[in-house]
Design a protein around this motif. Structure first.
Motif, PDB file in Angstrom:
ATOM      1  N   TYR A  33      10.360  45.116  38.290  1.00  0.00           N
ATOM      2  CA  TYR A  33      10.990  44.691  38.970  1.00  0.00           C
ATOM      3  C   TYR A  33      12.298  43.850  38.739  1.00  0.00           C
ATOM      4  O   TYR A  33      12.196  43.277  37.715  1.00  0.00           O
ATOM      5  N   PHE A  35      15.860  41.637  39.947  1.00  0.00           N
ATOM      6  CA  PHE A  35      16.252  40.803  41.096  1.00  0.00           C
ATOM      7  C   PHE A  35      17.670  39.579  40.517  1.00  0.00           C
ATOM      8  O   PHE A  35      18.077  39.659  39.260  1.00  0.00           O
ATOM      9  N   TYR A  37      19.948  36.641  41.886  1.00  0.00           N
ATOM     10  CA  TYR A  37      19.408  35.430  42.602  1.00  0.00           C
ATOM     11  C   TYR A  37      20.944  34.102  42.894  1.00  0.00           C
ATOM     12  O   TYR A  37      21.473  34.321  42.069  1.00  0.00           O
ATOM     13  N   GLN A  39      22.894  30.447  43.830  1.00  0.00           N
ATOM     14  CA  GLN A  39      22.349  29.408  44.446  1.00  0.00           C
ATOM     15  C   GLN A  39      23.483  28.593  44.299  1.00  0.00           C
ATOM     16  O   GLN A  39      24.337  28.224  43.378  1.00  0.00           O
ATOM     17  N   LEU A  45      17.926  28.628  46.119  1.00  0.00           N
ATOM     18  CA  LEU A  45      18.209  30.042  45.863  1.00  0.00           C
ATOM     19  C   LEU A  45      17.706  31.159  47.220  1.00  0.00           C
ATOM     20  O   LEU A  45      17.219  30.618  48.121  1.00  0.00           O
ATOM     21  N   PHE A  91      21.554  33.978  39.178  1.00  0.00           N
ATOM     22  CA  PHE A  91      19.613  34.190  38.317  1.00  0.00           C
ATOM     23  C   PHE A  91      19.771  35.820  37.915  1.00  0.00           C
ATOM     24  O   PHE A  91      19.663  35.901  39.178  1.00  0.00           O
ATOM     25  N   SER A  95      10.076  40.738  36.707  1.00  0.00           N
ATOM     26  CA  SER A  95       8.554  40.818  37.379  1.00  0.00           C
ATOM     27  C   SER A  95       8.727  42.321  36.953  1.00  0.00           C
ATOM     28  O   SER A  95       8.505  42.883  37.131  1.00  0.00           O
ATOM     29  N   ALA A  96       7.017  41.353  36.642  1.00  0.00           N
ATOM     30  CA  ALA A  96       6.191  42.890  36.355  1.00  0.00           C
ATOM     31  C   ALA A  96       5.086  41.965  36.739  1.00  0.00           C
ATOM     32  O   ALA A  96       4.822  41.052  36.351  1.00  0.00           O
ATOM     33  N   ASN A 103       1.725  38.478  38.955  1.00  0.00           N
ATOM     34  CA  ASN A 103       3.432  38.499  38.898  1.00  0.00           C
ATOM     35  C   ASN A 103       4.241  37.264  38.801  1.00  0.00           C
ATOM     36  O   ASN A 103       5.070  36.356  38.966  1.00  0.00           O
ATOM     37  N   GLN A 104       4.644  37.840  37.609  1.00  0.00           N
ATOM     38  CA  GLN A 104       4.668  36.703  36.584  1.00  0.00           C
ATOM     39  C   GLN A 104       6.488  36.915  36.684  1.00  0.00           C
ATOM     40  O   GLN A 104       6.875  38.267  36.493  1.00  0.00           O
ATOM     41  N   PHE A 105       7.469  35.816  36.939  1.00  0.00           N
ATOM     42  CA  PHE A 105       8.950  36.282  36.881  1.00  0.00           C
ATOM     43  C   PHE A 105       9.223  35.509  35.784  1.00  0.00           C
ATOM     44  O   PHE A 105       9.075  34.738  35.657  1.00  0.00           O
ATOM     45  N   PHE A 107      13.734  34.357  34.338  1.00  0.00           N
ATOM     46  CA  PHE A 107      14.368  34.316  34.721  1.00  0.00           C
ATOM     47  C   PHE A 107      15.260  33.979  33.749  1.00  0.00           C
ATOM     48  O   PHE A 107      15.484  33.453  32.446  1.00  0.00           O
ATOM     49  N   GLY A 108      16.680  34.195  33.419  1.00  0.00           N
ATOM     50  CA  GLY A 108      18.325  34.526  32.827  1.00  0.00           C
ATOM     51  C   GLY A 108      18.479  32.920  32.982  1.00  0.00           C
ATOM     52  O   GLY A 108      18.273  31.867  33.727  1.00  0.00           O
ATOM     53  N   THR A 109      19.270  32.427  32.104  1.00  0.00           N
ATOM     54  CA  THR A 109      19.499  31.018  32.359  1.00  0.00           C
ATOM     55  C   THR A 109      21.092  30.681  33.245  1.00  0.00           C
ATOM     56  O   THR A 109      21.526  29.239  33.343  1.00  0.00           O
TER      57      THR A 109
ATOM     58  N   TYR B  31      -0.145  34.765  45.481  1.00  0.00           N
ATOM     59  CA  TYR B  31       0.125  34.002  44.661  1.00  0.00           C
ATOM     60  C   TYR B  31       1.831  32.935  44.406  1.00  0.00           C
ATOM     61  O   TYR B  31       2.511  33.495  45.192  1.00  0.00           O
ATOM     62  N   TYR B  35       8.373  25.669  39.271  1.00  0.00           N
ATOM     63  CA  TYR B  35       9.394  25.493  38.231  1.00  0.00           C
ATOM     64  C   TYR B  35      10.118  24.788  38.149  1.00  0.00           C
ATOM     65  O   TYR B  35      10.151  24.402  39.392  1.00  0.00           O
ATOM     66  N   GLY B  40      21.321  24.776  32.124  1.00  0.00           N
ATOM     67  CA  GLY B  40      21.512  25.913  29.970  1.00  0.00           C
ATOM     68  C   GLY B  40      19.900  26.828  30.577  1.00  0.00           C
ATOM     69  O   GLY B  40      19.244  27.161  29.530  1.00  0.00           O
ATOM     70  N   LEU B  41      18.912  26.312  30.950  1.00  0.00           N
ATOM     71  CA  LEU B  41      17.522  26.560  30.623  1.00  0.00           C
ATOM     72  C   LEU B  41      17.158  27.107  31.529  1.00  0.00           C
ATOM     73  O   LEU B  41      16.236  27.768  31.616  1.00  0.00           O
ATOM     74  N   GLY B  42      18.286  27.905  33.009  1.00  0.00           N
ATOM     75  CA  GLY B  42      17.592  28.414  33.518  1.00  0.00           C
ATOM     76  C   GLY B  42      16.760  27.792  34.732  1.00  0.00           C
ATOM     77  O   GLY B  42      15.910  26.372  34.718  1.00  0.00           O
ATOM     78  N   LEU B  43      15.192  28.934  35.400  1.00  0.00           N
ATOM     79  CA  LEU B  43      14.379  28.268  35.751  1.00  0.00           C
ATOM     80  C   LEU B  43      13.169  28.578  34.885  1.00  0.00           C
ATOM     81  O   LEU B  43      13.362  29.713  34.499  1.00  0.00           O
ATOM     82  N   GLN B  45       8.738  28.026  34.273  1.00  0.00           N
ATOM     83  CA  GLN B  45       7.401  28.105  35.368  1.00  0.00           C
ATOM     84  C   GLN B  45       6.601  27.526  34.557  1.00  0.00           C
ATOM     85  O   GLN B  45       6.338  27.041  33.792  1.00  0.00           O
ATOM     86  N   LEU B  96      -0.045  39.812  46.167  1.00  0.00           N
ATOM     87  CA  LEU B  96       0.129  40.049  44.608  1.00  0.00           C
ATOM     88  C   LEU B  96      -0.360  41.202  44.208  1.00  0.00           C
ATOM     89  O   LEU B  96      -0.918  41.472  45.577  1.00  0.00           O
ATOM     90  N   TYR B 101       7.180  44.152  45.846  1.00  0.00           N
ATOM     91  CA  TYR B 101       7.193  42.269  46.145  1.00  0.00           C
ATOM     92  C   TYR B 101       8.450  41.241  46.448  1.00  0.00           C
ATOM     93  O   TYR B 101       9.186  41.905  44.998  1.00  0.00           O
ATOM     94  N   GLN B 103       9.866  37.233  45.802  1.00  0.00           N
ATOM     95  CA  GLN B 103       9.374  35.515  45.653  1.00  0.00           C
ATOM     96  C   GLN B 103      10.301  34.572  46.499  1.00  0.00           C
ATOM     97  O   GLN B 103      11.457  35.215  46.385  1.00  0.00           O
TER      98      GLN B 103
END
Lengths: 117, 114
Positions: A33, A35, A37, A39, A45, A91, A95-96, A103-105, A107-109, B31, B35, B40-43, B45, B96, B101, B103
């Motif tokens: 997926y 996404f 977002y 901010q 977010l 942002f 996610s996969a 469900n890990q996400f 993110f870009g910077t 789940y 974060y 400059g680094l985003g989010l 985990q 999950l 899904y 977030q």
């Protein structure tokens, strides 16, 4: 490995101009997926859109539109007729699902957009 | 209303003084994640949990602890905070599984360690 690249760190446009925010991703998964977002300066977010990897149809929501191209691994976001309220950091995320990590996400910077009145 | 809550929203503390940031969700999600967001680094985990008593390290776990004793709660613990942990922290939750899904994020906790 999963990776999301937002090469544009900061963009400034004059109100009513159109602006495109770029997002390029890397993944070995076939099901995933994407996404976007928002901010705003207040810091929360705000979810804008989710797109699954099997749906390459472009989507339009008011002044917002998204262009998903699997061939170039890109998921770009365009704001038409920008407004001052669009000023925010945006942002892109990937996610996969995997049975061992859930469900890990990723993110870009982020791209900081400033709309000048 | 579906939501993720975090407390406190703002915290200024001193180096070495243990602190806990609470996170709670009301969507029965399995789940949950923490974060940190830095310019400059985003989010990135910190830790995640796939269910009660199941937690694992994310990309930047050093200096942090978590626990998941109840499904709805996922506190973040800084046993001995240092200035490099000054950041904006987000808790998030999702269902999950492989399909459909999304977030959900808490409002964020802005932490300053002096």
């Amino acid at each position: 490995a999963q990776k999301v690249t937002q090469a544009q760190t900061e963009i400034s446009v004059v109100e009513k101009e159109d602006v495109t925010l770029d997002c390029v991703y890397e993944t070995r998964d076939t099901t995933y997926y994407l996404f976007w977002y928002k901010q705003p300066p207040s810091g929360e977010l705000v979810f804008l859109i989710r797109r699954n990897s099997f749906d390459e149809q472009n989507e339009i929501s008011g002044r917002y539109s998204w262009n998903f191209q699997k061939s170039t691994s890109s998921f770009n976001f365009t704001i038409t007729a920008s407004q001052v309220v669009d000023s925010a950091v945006y942002f892109c995320a990937l996610s996969a699902f995997h049975w061992d990590t859930g469900n890990q996400f990723y993110f870009g910077t982020g791209t900081s957009l400033t709309v000048i009145p | 209303e579906a939501q993720v809550t975090q407390n406190p929203r703002y915290l200024i503390t001193v180096t070495g003084k243990k602190l806990t940031v609470t996170c709670s969700q009301n969507m029965n999600h399995e789940y949950m994640s923490w974060y940190r967001q830095d310019p400059g680094l985003g989010l990135r985990q910190i830790y995640y949990s796939m269910n009660v008593e199941v937690t694992d390290k994310g990309d930047v776990p050093e200096g942090y602890k978590v626990s998941r004793k109840e499904k709805r709660n996922f506190p973040l613990i800084l046993e001995s905070p240092s200035p490099n942990q000054t950041s904006l922290y987000f808790c998030a939750s999702s269902s999950l599984g492989p399909s459909d899904y999304e977030q959900y994020f808490g409002p964020g906790t802005r932490l300053t360690v002096t």
